[in-house]
Motif scaffolding. Structure first.
Motif, PDB file in Angstrom:
ATOM      1  N   HIS A   1     -33.357 -25.369  20.299  1.00 56.83           N
ATOM      2  CA  HIS A   1     -33.347 -25.416  18.690  1.00 56.83           C
ATOM      3  C   HIS A   1     -32.857 -24.250  18.199  1.00 56.83           C
ATOM      4  N   LEU A   2     -32.456 -24.668  17.417  1.00 57.44           N
ATOM      5  CA  LEU A   2     -31.994 -23.970  16.285  1.00 57.44           C
ATOM      6  C   LEU A   2     -33.599 -23.830  15.067  1.00 57.44           C
ATOM      7  N   GLN A   3     -34.332 -24.554  15.575  1.00 52.46           N
ATOM      8  CA  GLN A   3     -35.523 -24.321  15.289  1.00 52.46           C
ATOM      9  C   GLN A   3     -36.468 -23.120  16.130  1.00 52.46           C
ATOM     10  N   GLU A   4     -35.712 -23.192  17.373  1.00 55.39           N
ATOM     11  CA  GLU A   4     -36.580 -22.021  17.979  1.00 55.39           C
ATOM     12  C   GLU A   4     -36.510 -20.888  17.673  1.00 55.39           C
TER      13      GLU A   4
ATOM     14  N   LYS B   1     -31.478 -19.760   7.214  1.00 55.22           N
ATOM     15  CA  LYS B   1     -30.757 -20.383   7.631  1.00 55.22           C
ATOM     16  C   LYS B   1     -29.444 -20.455   7.879  1.00 55.22           C
ATOM     17  N   GLY B   2     -28.774 -20.215   6.808  1.00 56.31           N
ATOM     18  CA  GLY B   2     -27.430 -20.023   5.996  1.00 56.31           C
ATOM     19  C   GLY B   2     -27.178 -18.935   7.073  1.00 56.31           C
ATOM     20  N   HIS B   3     -27.895 -17.760   6.708  1.00 50.79           N
ATOM     21  CA  HIS B   3     -27.495 -16.628   7.488  1.00 50.79           C
ATOM     22  C   HIS B   3     -27.461 -16.892   9.146  1.00 50.79           C
TER      23      HIS B   3
ATOM     24  N   LEU C   1     -24.562 -17.319  14.217  1.00 52.23           N
ATOM     25  CA  LEU C   1     -24.204 -18.558  15.544  1.00 52.23           C
ATOM     26  C   LEU C   1     -22.922 -18.434  15.474  1.00 52.23           C
ATOM     27  N   GLY C   2     -22.020 -19.223  14.520  1.00 47.94           N
ATOM     28  CA  GLY C   2     -21.086 -19.510  14.683  1.00 47.94           C
ATOM     29  C   GLY C   2     -19.460 -18.160  15.000  1.00 47.94           C
TER      30      GLY C   2
END
Length: 80
Positions: free
Chosen positions: A32-35, A44-46, A51-52
């Motif tokens: 997950h993103l949180q992990e 988070k935006g960076h 990830l993109g």
């Protein structure tokens, strides 16, 4: 030029750290993103932007549970 080199190095380092995090988390288990954020404390935006970038390179894929390494991503992460 020095700032451009520093920016590129930091981006490369962050991308490699995310790949290592996903590889250490298990290649069969999506994270997950949180992990990912827990192990890579970035904004988070960076983090989403990185990830993109990994997704565009074909090294990760987004599944409904999180992010998972592709076969090319597994090769790349294992070399790191």
């Amino acid at each position: 030029m020095r700032f451009v080199r520093i920016f590129r190095f930091r981006k490369k380092r962050s991308l490699e750290n995310i790949l290592k995090t996903l590889w250490k988390g298990g290649v069969e288990k999506p994270m997950h993103l949180q992990e990912i954020h827990h192990y890579n404390p970035l904004l988070k935006g960076h983090l989403l932007w990185l990830l993109g970038a990994l997704k565009r390179e074909g090294w990760i894929q987004k599944v409904h549970q999180g992010y998972l390494l592709t076969p090319d991503g597994i090769k790349r992460a294992s070399h790191l």
